[in-house]
Design a protein around this motif. Structure first.
Motif, mmCIF file in Angstrom:
data_model
loop_
_atom_site.group_PDB
_atom_site.id
_atom_site.type_symbol
_atom_site.label_atom_id
_atom_site.label_comp_id
_atom_site.label_asym_id
_atom_site.label_seq_id
_atom_site.Cartn_x
_atom_site.Cartn_y
_atom_site.Cartn_z
ATOM 1 N N PHE A 1 0.815 -1.206 0.000
ATOM 2 C CA PHE A 1 0.000 0.000 0.000
ATOM 3 C C PHE A 1 0.851 1.258 0.000
ATOM 4 N N SER A 2 1.911 1.272 0.810
ATOM 5 C CA SER A 2 2.743 2.477 0.887
ATOM 6 C C SER A 2 3.463 2.736 -0.434
ATOM 7 N N VAL A 3 3.945 1.678 -1.088
ATOM 8 C CA VAL A 3 4.612 1.853 -2.384
ATOM 9 C C VAL A 3 3.602 2.312 -3.431
ATOM 10 N N ALA A 4 2.399 1.738 -3.398
ATOM 11 C CA ALA A 4 1.368 2.144 -4.352
ATOM 12 C C ALA A 4 0.966 3.603 -4.144
ATOM 13 N N ALA A 5 0.822 4.018 -2.885
ATOM 14 C CA ALA A 5 0.482 5.422 -2.599
ATOM 15 C C ALA A 5 1.593 6.356 -3.086
ATOM 16 N N HIS A 6 2.838 5.981 -2.825
ATOM 17 C CA HIS A 6 3.980 6.779 -3.277
ATOM 18 C C HIS A 6 3.978 6.891 -4.806
ATOM 19 N N ALA A 7 3.630 5.792 -5.478
ATOM 20 C CA ALA A 7 3.565 5.803 -6.943
ATOM 21 C C ALA A 7 2.455 6.723 -7.437
ATOM 22 N N ILE A 8 1.300 6.666 -6.790
ATOM 23 C CA ILE A 8 0.168 7.500 -7.193
ATOM 24 C C ILE A 8 0.458 8.988 -6.976
ATOM 25 N N TYR A 9 1.192 9.304 -5.919
ATOM 26 C CA TYR A 9 1.472 10.709 -5.633
ATOM 27 C C TYR A 9 2.436 11.319 -6.648
ATOM 28 N N LYS A 10 3.009 10.483 -7.507
ATOM 29 C CA LYS A 10 3.805 11.002 -8.625
ATOM 30 C C LYS A 10 2.915 11.433 -9.792
ATOM 31 N N TRP A 11 1.607 11.210 -9.661
ATOM 32 C CA TRP A 11 0.657 11.570 -10.716
ATOM 33 C C TRP A 11 -0.289 12.691 -10.284
ATOM 34 N N HIS B 1 -3.364 18.699 -3.395
ATOM 35 C CA HIS B 1 -4.784 19.018 -3.217
ATOM 36 C C HIS B 1 -5.704 18.067 -3.977
ATOM 37 N N LYS B 2 -5.142 17.159 -4.775
ATOM 38 C CA LYS B 2 -5.952 16.185 -5.511
ATOM 39 C C LYS B 2 -5.628 14.742 -5.126
ATOM 40 N N ARG B 3 -5.020 14.535 -3.959
ATOM 41 C CA ARG B 3 -4.556 13.190 -3.607
ATOM 42 C C ARG B 3 -5.554 12.367 -2.797
ATOM 43 N N THR B 4 -6.500 13.003 -2.117
ATOM 44 C CA THR B 4 -7.365 12.241 -1.219
ATOM 45 C C THR B 4 -8.254 11.271 -1.984
ATOM 46 N N LEU B 5 -8.893 11.730 -3.048
ATOM 47 C CA LEU B 5 -9.771 10.843 -3.813
ATOM 48 C C LEU B 5 -8.996 9.710 -4.497
ATOM 49 N N PRO B 6 -7.839 9.978 -5.143
ATOM 50 C CA PRO B 6 -7.053 8.853 -5.671
ATOM 51 C C PRO B 6 -6.635 7.844 -4.596
ATOM 52 N N THR B 7 -6.324 8.367 -3.382
ATOM 53 C CA THR B 7 -5.995 7.450 -2.291
ATOM 54 C C THR B 7 -7.195 6.598 -1.922
ATOM 55 N N GLN C 1 -11.997 15.808 -0.190
ATOM 56 C CA GLN C 1 -11.520 16.634 -1.288
ATOM 57 C C GLN C 1 -12.471 17.810 -1.556
ATOM 58 N N THR C 2 -13.773 17.585 -1.383
ATOM 59 C CA THR C 2 -14.750 18.663 -1.546
ATOM 60 C C THR C 2 -14.566 19.738 -0.477
ATOM 61 N N LEU C 3 -14.368 19.324 0.763
ATOM 62 C CA LEU C 3 -14.158 20.289 1.846
ATOM 63 C C LEU C 3 -12.903 21.115 1.618
ATOM 64 N N MET C 4 -11.830 20.457 1.173
ATOM 65 C CA MET C 4 -10.587 21.193 0.913
ATOM 66 C C MET C 4 -10.759 22.192 -0.221
ATOM 67 N N ALA C 5 -11.532 21.811 -1.254
ATOM 68 C CA ALA C 5 -11.783 22.743 -2.360
ATOM 69 C C ALA C 5 -12.552 23.968 -1.895
ATOM 70 N N CYS D 1 -4.805 9.470 5.987
ATOM 71 C CA CYS D 1 -3.476 9.519 6.618
ATOM 72 C C CYS D 1 -2.309 9.609 5.627
ATOM 73 N N PRO D 2 -2.259 8.797 4.560
ATOM 74 C CA PRO D 2 -1.128 8.986 3.633
ATOM 75 C C PRO D 2 -1.047 10.390 3.045
ATOM 76 N N PRO D 3 -2.157 11.021 2.618
ATOM 77 C CA PRO D 3 -2.039 12.406 2.160
ATOM 78 C C PRO D 3 -1.602 13.368 3.261
ATOM 79 N N MET D 4 -2.021 13.118 4.506
ATOM 80 C CA MET D 4 -1.579 13.988 5.600
ATOM 81 C C MET D 4 -0.066 13.894 5.789
#
Length: 408
Positions: A98-108, A112-118, A255-259, A313-316
């Motif tokens: 999970f941590s490697v996958a999250a790290h990979a996704i955060y390269k995309w 401010h757009k990471r919570t929904l992909p997570t 993500q809606t609240l942050m927007a 938590c990973p986005p935080m």
């Protein structure tokens, strides 16, 4: 993550026939559930530092091949020791997933757009169970639990081939100059920061519930509530359906609240931790319930609410961690909270074995889970302040970087 969680659930799903065929006690079955996590945390930390330097594409490929190969020894007759060793190896391969996958996704995706992909990534856990349970349960009931492991090995090899052809590295990777210019934070300070500790504490409780769901839920449905293996397999999907809805809703709402300008303290921290407290209260109420349907509903909702914390938590952590250190930080976070997977199945096995009757043992085990959830949720509410963490850490690091001492 779909393949990953299908691999995790198979022992719990086949718990009754495995226990019967291998003549295991509840404590031995609890040990089997916990064994998956013996090297889980260690491998997560090691690989977390590796992905700071090596492309995630190749790291994920190697991990997936380990998952696949570790399943095949169970196709034939197998001893308890061999099954135990294979689950330990599987856990070592899946620990960093999970941590490697999250790290990979955060390269995309930017912050401010990471919570929904997570949240979508986290859905792999739910859909891994939702999609796999009917097929695996059919194999277990109509053929043999041995072949269920073999089927997962074949699926793992197929996924690895697809990933080799399709997997790519994201564009949001810092150049050498950018990495050199970025202020690094000492790991001792990073890993003892308020928000990092809060994430570990909150997710520890959630993972306690998840590991019981993976190992003991189906067995409880059969031996505690009297359902057949076929019916229990169908019921075992329900917590994951509810959890999937919870995770997607949390990702969308955060993500809606942050927007709309809401701080990440509220849009991520409070939103993730508060459901743990509610879920814990629901689990503590189980002794007051008497019908099987009510008990199952309490487990489904109480444990399912925990899914919110995995989304936020990973986005935080990524908010305040330098990019060059992000892979290791998220991996260490995963390594620490998944220690609950070592403890929880063993505790449940011990409680069930020593209780006056099986049902009392299960209810006591789930009440312990409820207390853990409440404590974890309260710690999360107290400690999760990602919106101010980076500034605090960098301010603390500046005097050190300048060779100065902070004033008393």
């Amino acid at each position: 993550m779909i393949v990953n969680f299908a691999d995790k659930i198979v022992v719990g799903l086949a718990g009754v026939p495995i226990t019967r065929d291998m003549r295991l006690t509840p404590e031995q079955f609890g040990l089997l559930g916990s064994s998956f996590f013996f090297l889980f945390s260690i491998s997560a930390i090691v690989v977390g530092f590796v992905v700071n330097r090596i492309d995630t594409r190749w790291v994920v490929l190697v991990l997936a091949l380990i998952w696949a190969v570790a399943q095949f020894p169970m196709v034939g007759e197998v001893s308890f020791a061999t099954l135990l060793i294979c689950r330990i190896i599987l856990g070592a391969g899946e620990g960093p997933a999970f941590s490697v996958a999250a790290h990979a996704i955060y390269k995309w995706f930017p912050d401010h757009k990471r919570t929904l992909p997570t949240a979508i990534l986290s859905q792999g856990s739910a859909f891994g169970v939702i999609l796999a349970v009917p097929a695996l349960n059919w194999i277990i009931v109509d053929h043999s639990w041995h072949y269920a492991f073999g089927a997962l090995g074949l699926v793992g090899l197929m996924w690895a081939a697809a990933w080799l052809a399709l997997g790519k590295e994201g564009p949001l990777v810092p150049t050498a100059a950018m990495a050199a210019a970025e202020t690094r934070i000492p790991y001792a300070r990073l890993l003892t920061s308020r928000t990092f500790v809060g994430c570990v504490a909150a997710t520890f409780g959630a993972y306690w519930a998840l590991s019981l769901g993976l190992t003991w839920f189906t067995t409880y449905i059969v031996t505690g509530l009297g359902f057949s293996q076929h019916d229990a397999g169908l019921i075992s999907v329900t917590p994951w359906v509810f959890g999937a809805a919870m995770v997607l809703f949390t990702g969308w709402l955060s993500q809606t609240l942050m927007a709309r300008g809401v701080s990440t303290r509220r849009a991520r921290g409070v939103l993730g931790a508060a459901p743990l407290v509610v879920g814990g209260v629901i689990l503590l109420s189980m002794p007051l319930l008497h019908s099987p349907a009510a008990l199952i509903a309490a487990l489904v909702v109480g444990a399912g609410l925990c899914g919110s914390i995995y989304v936020v938590c990973p986005p935080m952590i990524a908010e305040f961690t330098p990019v060059a250190q992000r892979g290791a930080a998220i991996a260490i976070y995963g390594a620490l909270y998944t220690l609950a997977g070592v403890v929880a199945p063993l505790v449940m096995g011990s409680v069930v074995q020593t209780a006056a009757n099986v049902n009392d043992g299960y209810l006591t085990g789930y009440m312990i889970n409820g207390a853990v959830l409440i404590a974890s949720g309260l710690l999360g509410l107290l400690l999760l302040w990602p919106n101010t963490e980076r500034a605090r850490l960098l301010n603390a690091a500046e005097p050190t970087a300048l060779g100065l001492r902070k004033p008393a």
